[in-house]
Design a protein around this motif. Structure first.
Motif, PDB file in Angstrom:
ATOM      1  N   LYS A  83       0.833  -1.206   0.000  1.00  0.00           N
ATOM      2  CA  LYS A  83       0.000   0.000   0.000  1.00  0.00           C
ATOM      3  C   LYS A  83       0.866   1.253   0.000  1.00  0.00           C
ATOM      4  O   LYS A  83       0.586   2.208  -0.738  1.00  0.00           O
ATOM      5  CB  LYS A  83      -0.930   0.018   1.218  1.00  0.00           C
ATOM      6  N   ARG A  84       1.913   1.238   0.806  1.00  0.00           N
ATOM      7  CA  ARG A  84       2.815   2.393   0.848  1.00  0.00           C
ATOM      8  C   ARG A  84       3.444   2.618  -0.522  1.00  0.00           C
ATOM      9  O   ARG A  84       3.552   3.754  -0.988  1.00  0.00           O
ATOM     10  CB  ARG A  84       3.877   2.173   1.917  1.00  0.00           C
ATOM     11  N   GLN A  85       3.842   1.538  -1.191  1.00  0.00           N
ATOM     12  CA  GLN A  85       4.446   1.662  -2.510  1.00  0.00           C
ATOM     13  C   GLN A  85       3.420   2.155  -3.533  1.00  0.00           C
ATOM     14  O   GLN A  85       3.723   3.010  -4.371  1.00  0.00           O
ATOM     15  CB  GLN A  85       5.039   0.315  -2.965  1.00  0.00           C
ATOM     16  N   ALA A  86       2.201   1.620  -3.452  1.00  0.00           N
ATOM     17  CA  ALA A  86       1.151   2.066  -4.371  1.00  0.00           C
ATOM     18  C   ALA A  86       0.828   3.541  -4.145  1.00  0.00           C
ATOM     19  O   ALA A  86       0.629   4.289  -5.112  1.00  0.00           O
ATOM     20  CB  ALA A  86      -0.097   1.211  -4.181  1.00  0.00           C
ATOM     21  N   ASP A  87       0.798   3.963  -2.892  1.00  0.00           N
ATOM     22  CA  ASP A  87       0.556   5.376  -2.581  1.00  0.00           C
ATOM     23  C   ASP A  87       1.674   6.251  -3.128  1.00  0.00           C
ATOM     24  O   ASP A  87       1.431   7.324  -3.675  1.00  0.00           O
ATOM     25  CB  ASP A  87       0.419   5.586  -1.075  1.00  0.00           C
ATOM     26  N   ALA A  88       2.906   5.795  -2.987  1.00  0.00           N
ATOM     27  CA  ALA A  88       4.047   6.567  -3.490  1.00  0.00           C
ATOM     28  C   ALA A  88       3.997   6.660  -5.013  1.00  0.00           C
ATOM     29  O   ALA A  88       4.261   7.726  -5.590  1.00  0.00           O
ATOM     30  CB  ALA A  88       5.356   5.926  -3.037  1.00  0.00           C
ATOM     31  N   ALA A 134       1.286   6.442  -6.891  1.00  0.00           N
ATOM     32  CA  ALA A 134       0.161   7.310  -7.239  1.00  0.00           C
ATOM     33  C   ALA A 134       0.517   8.775  -7.022  1.00  0.00           C
ATOM     34  O   ALA A 134       0.160   9.638  -7.835  1.00  0.00           O
ATOM     35  CB  ALA A 134      -1.058   6.937  -6.408  1.00  0.00           C
ATOM     36  N   LYS A 135       1.241   9.057  -5.950  1.00  0.00           N
ATOM     37  CA  LYS A 135       1.641  10.441  -5.669  1.00  0.00           C
ATOM     38  C   LYS A 135       2.597  10.952  -6.740  1.00  0.00           C
ATOM     39  O   LYS A 135       2.477  12.094  -7.205  1.00  0.00           O
ATOM     40  CB  LYS A 135       2.305  10.520  -4.294  1.00  0.00           C
ATOM     41  N   TYR A 195       0.578  11.613  -9.858  1.00  0.00           N
ATOM     42  CA  TYR A 195      -0.210  12.830  -9.686  1.00  0.00           C
ATOM     43  C   TYR A 195       0.657  14.076  -9.851  1.00  0.00           C
ATOM     44  O   TYR A 195       0.267  15.031 -10.520  1.00  0.00           O
ATOM     45  CB  TYR A 195      -0.872  12.828  -8.303  1.00  0.00           C
TER      46      TYR A 195
END
Length: 116
Positions: free
Chosen positions: A56-61, A63-64, A67
């Motif tokens: 999840k942390r990697q996916a969030d990074a 995605a950020k 973006y």
């Protein structure tokens, strides 16, 4: 009061132990594990993890980062559009000023003297 201190300190020790266990090398050779962790910090998606929190942390990074890239591209496009609109406005203003000056130059001077 003593039991609270003992519980709090044991909680911190347990948390520190679990944090150390997450960073512990997976192989028996600590020297071989060091380049792998260095490689994982330089390229975050190089070694996928089975831990859902890490995923999840990697996916969030990711995605950020995506973006930010889209935001930067949109901002550059906006600036280019704004610059083009500004140039068009300046050109239209120059043309209208030239037309007005030409119209004033060709019209007869109808100046009335209103002095008594």
């Amino acid at each position: 009061m003593k039991t609270r201190h003992i519980l709090i300190s044991s909680l911190f020790m347990a948390l520190a132990g679990s944090a150390m266990a997450q960073n512990a090398p997976t192989s028996g050779n600590a020297v071989a594990a060091a380049p792998m962790s260095a490689a994982s910090t330089t390229t975050p998606s190089a070694v996928p993890s089975n831990d859902p929190f890490v995923q999840k942390r990697q996916a969030d990074a990711d995605a950020k980062a995506e973006y930010k890239a889209q935001k930067k591209a949109a901002k550059q496009e906006y600036k280019a559009d704004k610059k083009a609109a500004k140039e068009q406005l300046k050109q239209e203003k120059m043309e209208s000023t030239a037309q007005r000056n030409e119209a004033l130059a060709t019209s007869p001077a109808t100046k009335t003297d209103r002095t008594p």
